[in-house]
Design an enzyme around this catalytic site. Structure first.
Site, PDB file in Angstrom:
ATOM      1  CG  HIS A   1      -1.679  -1.216   1.477  1.00  0.00           C
ATOM      2  ND1 HIS A   1      -2.557  -1.731   0.541  1.00  0.00           N
ATOM      3  CD2 HIS A   1      -1.707  -2.076   2.528  1.00  0.00           C
ATOM      4  CE1 HIS A   1      -3.109  -2.844   1.008  1.00  0.00           C
ATOM      5  NE2 HIS A   1      -2.603  -3.082   2.222  1.00  0.00           N
TER       6      HIS A   1
ATOM      7  CE1 TYR B   1       0.478   2.847  10.018  1.00  0.00           C
ATOM      8  CE2 TYR B   1       0.993   0.742  11.037  1.00  0.00           C
ATOM      9  CZ  TYR B   1       0.071   1.606  10.447  1.00  0.00           C
ATOM     10  OH  TYR B   1      -1.239   1.222  10.305  1.00  0.00           O
TER      11      TYR B   1
END
Length: 480
Positions: free
Chosen positions: A70, A133
Site C-alpha cells: 500500500h 509506524y
C-alpha cells in the site's frame, strides 16, 4: 536477530528517499531500550523533518502475517517493537524509478523511512510481532490509496513464507497488478501571483508539469476568510508565493500603505496559518528594501533589517512571519527584470524614441532576471537544500542604475552617452507625488546559495540576451 551496539545511521536504497535506519539498542540483564523516534538526532543524521502526527501499532499474532503493498498519501517511519518482519517496498511514484523494489529484514534495531508514494508491505517472521509506524498526516477514509498485489510477477518479491501459506486479508489478495495501476503523481506545487513577472517566469520554468498549479488573485485570494478550505491542502507539498504589493512609491500614500500591509503582511500571515498545520514548504520572495543600504559590503542573509520605507517595512514583516515556519525558503532579491513593465524595457523605449534620460548614479546593485529567480526556486526545492533565507541575484560586476541604462543603450545600438547620471536627490526632487526612499547599496552576497551548488548567471550576459529579444518589440515605440 536484534543487533545491539549499532550507532544511529542511515543507509540509502535503490528507491529514492527510502532509507534504512540502524537504531542503537541499550541493553542489560532486564532487556533493552531504544529511542525509536528522536527528531533532533535523526534530522541531524539526514532524515527529512517529516513531522509525524499519528502513531499506529499493529499486533500480528501469527508468523507469516502479510500486509500490503500500500502507498498512502503520507510519509511513514516503520519499525518493529517486538519480533521480526520481512519488509518490502515498491516505488509506485511516477518517474524513472517506478517499480523499483527493495527488501530488508526489520527487527528492533532496524527501521525504515518510507516517503509518500512508495508501496509498503511486510510479512512477520515470528509470532507476536509488533509493527509500529509513525505517519505525518491523520488517517482519512476519503484519502486515495494506491495498492499492488503482493504476488505481482513483475514486482517478484521473494517472500520468506509463500503467500499461499501466509495470513492475508481478502482485500490484499484482490489488489491489482502493477501494470494495471496509475503511478502515484507527485505532490502538488501551487504558485501564487501567477500573472506577475515572476509568476510568468515560473509558468515557463514549470511548463508541462501537471503537478504544478498556478493561481492568480481571482483564483485564490489570501485575504479571503476561507483559505483553509480553499484547497485540499493535504495534496500539496509546496506553495511558491510570487504575489506581492510592489508599488514602492504608492506605498507611501495612505491608500498604498494599507494595500501593502494587506498583501505583504496580512496575506502572508494567512498563508502561514495554512502551511503550518499541513507541513507545507513555503517559498517566499523578499527584497533588498528590507535594508537601509548603508552597508559598505554586500548584504548577507543574516544582516539586521533596517527598512527605509513602507514597502521595505512590509517585506521585512512578511519575512519574519515566513521564517517561523519549519519548512521555508526566503529568496531575497534585488532589481528584478522580467516579462512586464521594468527598468530595462523603459530604457529601451526611451532609446528608441530619441529620448535622452537622466538616471540615478548613486544607487548600486545587480540585476535579477525572473528566469534566474525561477531557476533558483527550482534548485533549492528540488535539491532539498537546507531551509532558510538565500540571497538571489545575477552575478558579475556591480553597477548603478545609470550604468545599466548606458549599457542597455549600447546593447541596443544607441550612444550610451545619451544617458546622464544624476544624484538621487536631484532626480527624485523633480518627481511629483510621494517617493519611497531607496537603499544606496543593494548588492547581495551570493555565497550561501552558491554553497548549495547553484551557479548564478552573469548579469551582463543576461542583460545582453534580454535586450536582444526585447529590442525587437520595443523598436518604434513611443516614450511612456
Amino acid at each position: 536477530m536484534t543487533e545491539a551496539g549499532k550507532i544511529l545511521e542511515a543507509q540509502h536504497t535503490p528507491i529514492p528517499g527510502l532509507t534504512v535506519w540502524q537504531l542503537p539498542l541499550h541493553g542489560d540483564n532486564r532487556g533493552w531500550f531504544k529511542e525509536n523516534w528522536q527528531r533532533a538526532k535523526m534530522v541531524a543524521a539526514g532524515m527529512p523533518d517529516f513531522g509525524p502526527v499519528q502513531h499506529n501499532i499493529a499486533f500480528n499474532e501469527s508468523a507469516g502475517t502479510t500486509r500490503g503493498i500500500h502507498a498512502e498519501p503520507w510519509d511513514k517511519f516503520v519499525s518493529v517493537a517486538a519480533g521480526r518482519a520481512f519488509g518490502a517496498w515498491v516505488d509506485l511514484r511516477a518517474g524513472a524509478t517506478f517499480g523499483n523494489v527493495f527488501t530488508v529484514e526489520l527487527n528492533p534495531s532496524r527501521a525504515v523511512f518510507v516517503p509518500r508514494g512508495v508501496g509498503n508491505a511486510y510479512q512477520t517472521l515470528e509470532p507476536n510481532t509488533v509493527y509500529s509506524y509513525l505517519v505525518n498526516d491523520h488517517y482519512s477514509p476519503g484519502a486515495s490509496y494506491t495498492s499492488v498485489h503482493p504476488a505481482d510477477e513483475s514486482v517478484a518479491i521473494d517472500w520468506p513464507i509463500p503467500l499461499d501459506r501466509a495470513v492475508m486479508s481478502d482485500k490484499d489478495r484482490a489488489q491489482p497488478r502493477l501494470t494495471d495501476i496509475d503511478p502515484v503523481p507527485p505532490t502538488k506545487i501551487l504558485v501564487l501571483g501567477a500573472d506577475g513577472q515572476l509568476g510568468r517566469a515560473l509558468r515557463e520554468a514549470y511548463a508541462g508539469m501537471s503537478h504544478v498549479e498556478f493561481a492568480t488573485r481571482s483564483d485564490l485570494d489570501l485575504g479571503s476568510g476561507d483559505l483553509g478550505s480553499a484547497r485540499p491542502w493535504r495534496d500539496y507539498d509546496t506553495i511558491i508565493n510570487a504575489a506581492a504589493y510592489t508599488a514602492v512609491d504608492k506605498a507611501e500614500t495612505a491608500e498604498g500603505r494599507a494595500a501593502a500591509w494587506a498583501t505583504n503582511v496580512a496575506g502572508v500571515s494567512a498563508l502561514a496559518r495554512v502551511a503550518a498545520p499541513h507541513g507545507l514548504t513555503v517559498v517566499h520572495i523578499s527584497s533588498d528594501y528590507v535594508f537601509d543600504g548603508t552597508s559598505t559590503r554586500p548584504y548577507r542573509e543574516d544582516d539586521a533589517f533596517a527598512p527605509l520605507g513602507v514597502y521595505g517595512q512590509t517585506k521585512a514583516a512578511g519575512d519574519q512571519i515566513v521564517a517561523t515556519l519549519p519548512r521555508h525558503y526566503i529568496l531575497r532579491t534585488s532589481w528584478v527584470i522580467g516579462d512586464g513593465r521594468n527598468f530595462v524595457r523603459t530604457m529601451l523605449s526611451l532609446a528608441n524614441s530619441d529620448v535622452n534620460p537622466s538616471v540615478v548614479n548613486d544607487q548600486f546593485g545587480r540585476l535579477t532576471f525572473t528566469s534566474e529567480l525561477a531557476r533558483a526556486i527550482r534548485h533549492l526545492t528540488e535539491t532539498d537544500a537546507p531551509y532558510g533565507t538565500y540571497n538571489v541575484s545575477c552575478a558579475g560586476s556591480v553597477g548603478s542604475w545609470a550604468d545599466i541604462a548606458q549599457r542597455t543603450f549600447s546593447l541596443a545600438g544607441h550612444d550610451p552617452k545619451r544617458v546622464t547620471g544624476v544624484a538621487s536627490a536631484v532626480y527624485f526632487g523633480k518627481v511629483e507625488g510621494p517617493v519611497a526612499p531607496r537603499p544606496a547599496n543593494s548588492v547581495l552576497d551570493l555565497a550561501k546559495i552558491e554553497a548549495t551548488g547553484y551557479v548564478p548567471a552573469d548579469a551582463d550576459e543576461m542583460l545582453a540576451n534580454y535586450v536582444k529579444l526585447e529590442n525587437r518589440g520595443t523598436a518604434g515605440m513611443t516614450a511612456p
